[in-house]
Design an enzyme around this catalytic site. Structure first.
Site, PDB file in Angstrom:
ATOM      1  CD  GLU A   1      -0.154   0.931   3.422  1.00 27.40           C
ATOM      2  OE1 GLU A   1       0.038   2.038   2.861  1.00 27.40           O
ATOM      3  OE2 GLU A   1      -0.190   0.769   4.645  1.00 27.40           O
TER       4      GLU A   1
ATOM      5  NE  ARG B   1      -3.058  -6.329  12.808  1.00 31.12           N
ATOM      6  CZ  ARG B   1      -2.472  -7.524  12.800  1.00 31.12           C
ATOM      7  NH1 ARG B   1      -1.445  -7.753  13.614  1.00 31.12           N
ATOM      8  NH2 ARG B   1      -2.882  -8.469  11.987  1.00 31.12           N
TER       9      ARG B   1
ATOM     10  CB  CYS C   1       9.450  -2.481  -3.525  1.00 29.68           C
ATOM     11  SG  CYS C   1      10.396  -1.019  -4.045  1.00 29.68           S
TER      12      CYS C   1
ATOM     13  CG  HIS D   1      11.127  -3.606  -7.622  1.00 29.54           C
ATOM     14  ND1 HIS D   1      10.109  -3.446  -6.707  1.00 29.54           N
ATOM     15  CD2 HIS D   1      11.391  -4.943  -7.675  1.00 29.54           C
ATOM     16  CE1 HIS D   1       9.758  -4.630  -6.235  1.00 29.54           C
ATOM     17  NE2 HIS D   1      10.525  -5.551  -6.792  1.00 29.54           N
TER      18      HIS D   1
ATOM     19  CG  ASP E   1      10.011  -8.594  -5.233  1.00 30.63           C
ATOM     20  OD1 ASP E   1       9.657  -7.914  -4.253  1.00 30.63           O
ATOM     21  OD2 ASP E   1      10.035  -8.140  -6.391  1.00 30.63           O
TER      22      ASP E   1
END
Length: 275
Positions: free
Chosen positions: A41, A66, A71, A110, A125
């Protein structure tokens, strides 16, 4: 003094049961459970908040609060956990070609991991959103590799490797990478750009993803999609920001921060025609 890493809290957060030992089965289980219980998110950059990558901040956000992240957050947390379990692992960087034009020349934005186990290198990943691999992939294996979700393959291209996934019976390029180890400073530079540039997709869209046993849940602004393991796709448009926030809290299991500010931000995005 740096905050110590709480491996027990991390394993509890991803619902890992059993003895955390450096075996291939444990590696696969940790990767699968991480993708299931820690959602992808972008709420922090969407709200104009900083995205710190130090270990204390990652534990606070993804474990105690939580939340999820993108990435760098996922894979830095996973990297530390795997090292504590006993794996040899390091961070790499990739150029993302997913949904990009054929002539794209993307930057290295990334993060992924290289994990060594018994002389074999694995691509691991936990932070590629809706196409996060849910199982470790042998780096020098040319054949198709199965995961709990899609089939993947890793193709060598000179000094580079290309990760591809089979989607709707066709192979799609996800990203390309080399084996040069990256440092935290490398990730901080790229992360700052992704979380601050006014045209970054993480600043201008609501994005969430979670790889669950029933399929891949994906949210882009007001468009929710569930991709079933059998290839069936279920898609619907949400009524607005209120339903989007409800979905974040239920389907994506996120403890939504600052709900009023987030709802206003999502409404602004939808009014701008990004739905």
């Amino acid at each position: 003094m740096a905050e110590p890493f709480d491996l027990h809290a991390y394993l509890k957060r991803i619902a890992f049961h059993g003895e955390p030992r450096a075996t291939l089965a444990v590696l696969a289980e940790i990767q699968r459970l991480h993708a299931q219980h820690l959602p992808f998110e972008n709420l922090s950059p969407l709200l104009g908040e900083a995205v710190p990558l130090d270990l204390a901040a990652l534990q606070q956000k993804l474990i105690r609060q939580r939340r999820g992240g993108y990435c760098y957050e996922h894979n830095l947390l996973l990297l530390e956990a795997l090292r504590r379990v006993g794996f040899r692992a390091r961070g790499l960087a990739a150029r993302v070609f997913w949904n990009a034009p054929a002539d794209a020349r993307p930057p290295q934005t990334h993060m992924l991991l290289l994990v060594e186990w018994q002389g074999t290198d694995y691509l691991v990943d936990a932070g590629f959103g809706g196409m996060t691999p849910t199982g470790p992939l042998r780096l020098r294996e040319r054949d198709v590799q199965r995961t709990p979700h899609e089939d993947f393959r890793v193709r060598p291209e000179g000094r580079l490797f290309a990760l591809e996934a089979r989607v709707a019976a066709a192979w799609k390029l996800i990203y390309k990478f080399d084996l040069e180890e990256q440092w935290l400073a490398d990730y901080e530079v790229a992360s700052w750009y992704l979380s601050h540039h006014p045209e970054s997709m993480f600043v201008t869209n609501l994005i969430a993803a979670r790889a669950a046993p029933e399929g891949r849940h994906s949210l882009l602004n007001d468009r929710y999609t569930l991709y079933r393991p059998d290839g069936h796709r279920e898609e619907r448009a949400l009524a607005g920001a209120t339903e989007a926030l409800e979905l974040l809290g239920t389907v994506f299991a996120i403890d939504v921060p600052d709900a009023d500010a987030l709802a206003a931000r999502v409404e602004a995005i939808l009014k701008a025609g990004k739905g």
